[in-house]
Design a protein around this motif. Sequence first.
Motif, PDB file in Angstrom:
ATOM      1  N   ALA A 219       0.866  -1.182   0.000  1.00 31.65           N
ATOM      2  CA  ALA A 219       0.000   0.000   0.000  1.00 31.65           C
ATOM      3  C   ALA A 219       0.895   1.223   0.000  1.00 31.65           C
ATOM      4  O   ALA A 219       1.881   1.286   0.725  1.00 31.65           O
ATOM      5  CB  ALA A 219      -0.923   0.005   1.214  1.00 31.65           C
ATOM      6  N   SER A 220       0.533   2.203  -0.829  1.00 33.58           N
ATOM      7  CA  SER A 220       1.391   3.387  -0.978  1.00 33.58           C
ATOM      8  C   SER A 220       1.033   4.505  -0.015  1.00 33.58           C
ATOM      9  O   SER A 220       1.760   5.494   0.066  1.00 33.58           O
ATOM     10  CB  SER A 220       1.311   3.916  -2.415  1.00 33.58           C
ATOM     11  N   ASP A 221      -0.083   4.378   0.727  1.00 34.65           N
ATOM     12  CA  ASP A 221      -0.449   5.413   1.692  1.00 34.65           C
ATOM     13  C   ASP A 221      -1.366   4.803   2.757  1.00 34.65           C
ATOM     14  O   ASP A 221      -1.791   3.644   2.656  1.00 34.65           O
ATOM     15  CB  ASP A 221      -1.148   6.601   0.995  1.00 34.65           C
ATOM     16  N   GLY A 222      -1.665   5.629   3.792  1.00 33.06           N
ATOM     17  CA  GLY A 222      -2.460   5.128   4.902  1.00 33.06           C
ATOM     18  C   GLY A 222      -3.882   4.775   4.519  1.00 33.06           C
ATOM     19  O   GLY A 222      -4.446   3.789   5.015  1.00 33.06           O
ATOM     20  N   TYR A 223      -4.487   5.543   3.615  1.00 33.59           N
ATOM     21  CA  TYR A 223      -5.881   5.275   3.238  1.00 33.59           C
ATOM     22  C   TYR A 223      -5.991   3.936   2.514  1.00 33.59           C
ATOM     23  O   TYR A 223      -6.921   3.146   2.762  1.00 33.59           O
ATOM     24  CB  TYR A 223      -6.395   6.401   2.335  1.00 33.59           C
ATOM     25  N   THR A 224      -5.049   3.664   1.609  1.00 36.60           N
ATOM     26  CA  THR A 224      -5.062   2.386   0.900  1.00 36.60           C
ATOM     27  C   THR A 224      -4.850   1.226   1.871  1.00 36.60           C
ATOM     28  O   THR A 224      -5.475   0.168   1.763  1.00 36.60           O
ATOM     29  CB  THR A 224      -3.965   2.378  -0.179  1.00 36.60           C
ATOM     30  N   ALA A 225      -3.947   1.447   2.855  1.00 33.64           N
ATOM     31  CA  ALA A 225      -3.679   0.399   3.843  1.00 33.64           C
ATOM     32  C   ALA A 225      -4.936   0.063   4.635  1.00 33.64           C
ATOM     33  O   ALA A 225      -5.241  -1.116   4.887  1.00 33.64           O
ATOM     34  CB  ALA A 225      -2.555   0.852   4.777  1.00 33.64           C
ATOM     35  N   LEU A 226      -5.681   1.076   5.040  1.00 40.84           N
ATOM     36  CA  LEU A 226      -6.922   0.838   5.790  1.00 40.84           C
ATOM     37  C   LEU A 226      -7.948   0.103   4.936  1.00 40.84           C
ATOM     38  O   LEU A 226      -8.713  -0.735   5.434  1.00 40.84           O
ATOM     39  CB  LEU A 226      -7.483   2.171   6.286  1.00 40.84           C
ATOM     40  N   SER A 227      -7.947   0.409   3.639  1.00 41.11           N
ATOM     41  CA  SER A 227      -8.874  -0.285   2.738  1.00 41.11           C
ATOM     42  C   SER A 227      -8.521  -1.761   2.637  1.00 41.11           C
ATOM     43  O   SER A 227      -9.392  -2.636   2.661  1.00 41.11           O
ATOM     44  CB  SER A 227      -8.830   0.376   1.349  1.00 41.11           C
ATOM     45  N   TRP A 228      -7.214  -2.070   2.513  1.00 43.82           N
ATOM     46  CA  TRP A 228      -6.780  -3.469   2.505  1.00 43.82           C
ATOM     47  C   TRP A 228      -7.156  -4.163   3.813  1.00 43.82           C
ATOM     48  O   TRP A 228      -7.615  -5.315   3.819  1.00 43.82           O
ATOM     49  CB  TRP A 228      -5.261  -3.545   2.336  1.00 43.82           C
ATOM     50  N   LEU A 229      -6.950  -3.484   4.930  1.00 37.88           N
ATOM     51  CA  LEU A 229      -7.199  -4.078   6.233  1.00 37.88           C
ATOM     52  C   LEU A 229      -8.673  -4.373   6.439  1.00 37.88           C
ATOM     53  O   LEU A 229      -9.042  -5.290   7.176  1.00 37.88           O
ATOM     54  CB  LEU A 229      -6.684  -3.120   7.332  1.00 37.88           C
TER      55      LEU A 229
END
Length: 712
Positions: free
Chosen positions: A49-59
């Motif tokens: 994930a390239s940023d925090g928002y994308t990471a939260l979406s994956w999680l």
Amino acid sequence: MATPETLNEHQPATALSEHHRLLIVDDDLAVRMVSRLALSKAGFGVTEASDGYTALSWLDSHKFDAILLDARMPGMDGFETCRKMRDQLNGDTVPIIMVTGQDDDESIDAAFECGATDFVAKPLNWRIICQRLNSLIGAGVVKKHLKSRSHQISSMLKTSSETMLLLDGAGVIQGTHQIERLPIGFRAQMTVGNNFFEILDEESVQLVSTAWATSQRTEECESFIVDYRQDEKQHTVQGRFVPGAEGEWLCLLQDQSALFSCEQQAFELEFKDAATGIANEKQLLSELGSRLRECRDTNTHTAIIRFSATDLRSFEATIGRGGMVKLAQAIVERLEIGLESYLTRLQAETLRPSHLIARLCDSDYVVVLSGLDSFEFIEELATLLLRRLSTSIDLDEHICGIDWTAGIADTLDAPPTTDGLLSATAYAIYSDCALPNGYRVHRYNSDLKARVHHDIEIERLLRRDIADGVLEMHYQPKFDLSDLSLIGMEALIRWNNAELGFISPAKFIPIAEKSGLIISLSHLVVEKVLDQIAAWRDEGYKSVPTSINISGIHLNTRTIVEELRAGIQQRRIPPELVELEVTESIMVDGVGKAFKNLNELRDMGIRVAIDDFGTGYSSLSYLKDLPADCLKIDRSFVQSITSDPTAEAIARAIITVGHDVNMHVIAEGVETAEELNKLAELGCDSVQGYFTGRPVSSCEFTSFFEGARLAG
């Protein structure tokens, strides 16, 4: 914002089938690529994930066994992302490792406050990270399965490399698993019925008891480290207490000796000098910064002494690389013994300073002294250490004598920063002042800085004015002593800068030599003088030889012979009208390119004069072998020739021997009629000086062609 769907194309095809799934969050594509390669090779499945928002979406849509999260990202940084992840995980203890480039207490505290499980500092050591991930994931599995002691703990241990001790509330061992993975001596007493804390040595009990108490109070996993020595080998065991079921506790232990040894080796590679084992430049900068902060808090001071060797690399040709390592070790040994000896002798009421010895580069060593109330002893210490270093080192039948210079800077006179102090020692070392004790010990102060800045400004302006060709030539006449007729002249460079005004050659020529401008300056002089000789010829003036001062640096170049030949031929100047004045030391060496070039120039017909004769080696025996036509008696003898019998005797000897080897002898610096008459009495051939004619511009010099003399 990127979505999981758009990122999925970057995932390796096998990612979903791997045993442990990792989420890597970093805005730097290169870092993510390296991370994926390293962790995939170690057997992990990696999602990026390239940023925090994308990471939260994956999680939100996937399960992960651990998360590697960069602290510094644009937009929502790693700390805020970590907080939101913990909220989204809703109590799930997925390990989150924070990656930070700042290994300081504030960053570490911030990482744990936002819910991070652990942190690692950049640059990343992937071997260590893989070890930590395995340990953290294993511990996470333990915590998830505590409620079912039999099946769940058994399942966890299959995927964990850790030893397990089952403890009751008092720390008594109730059971063990994979105990054989610990060092033999450490595990010997870890049997059922023994109290775990009574097995530990005194140094470890306090640390482990604190972790135990914290874990019981918070009911969270708490880590500790135990050092154990067996058969002269140091073992490091990492442990953690994990709450179990029905009042029982799990103590998970793992022998991390290899890992900690690897970390120690990595530290030494990064922060230690390979040859000597002392601090290198990186550790020096880090340690000096910490000490300066501590001194500000305690209202004390820091001083550094920098020792710089001017000719250290010249020994490599004779002693080799191995010898250079031994030489560096001998230097450090002398510094360590000298420093310890001196600090031990400090008076009892004097606060013993904290010290550090570091190797800044191959030729520079630094001694840091912090926690000081005064600097009264610093120069004495620097002189003592310099005296030790200056004593020749006997190394494998080679005697190494090294020239050292010491520069001192302290937080009272220099900027109280790492770069400020080190720059101040450089100012001190490269200044031209020295203490009268015979050792090259220089101390930084504001006056020194002003002088150095002035020299830097002179160098800048000189470089510009040489390029623009604005420096001028003045000419001083030479007269035959028999009839005071004009027989030649000396060309002298003069610089009248538009910003600084007139600058003496005694000031700017040494700066030109030190800065590498001397060859450019010498080219300019030669071109201007040759142009002037041709101009006077075309104007119909009498042709007499013109002397040009040539530096040893220019004389050692490969091209000077061809340059002069081309310049003379281009202007159709007879070579005998050009005379080069060189210093006595260049002539006496008799080796190198300079001596060969002088012979070739004389073969062309160019005359050679030895300038300031009598002030250098002062040996008359070598004159017959030198490629020279003229001797110039130095002005220091001429000025006292009528009052000092020794000066008169030296002048007479120079004239006599010069004539014996068929050299023309000229005296420079003649300022009185008495000096002129005495030189005539001694048989000197010619003179120059303020009495017969001062240096003047080319326009003013024409009067000497018309018969002017005795201008003094």
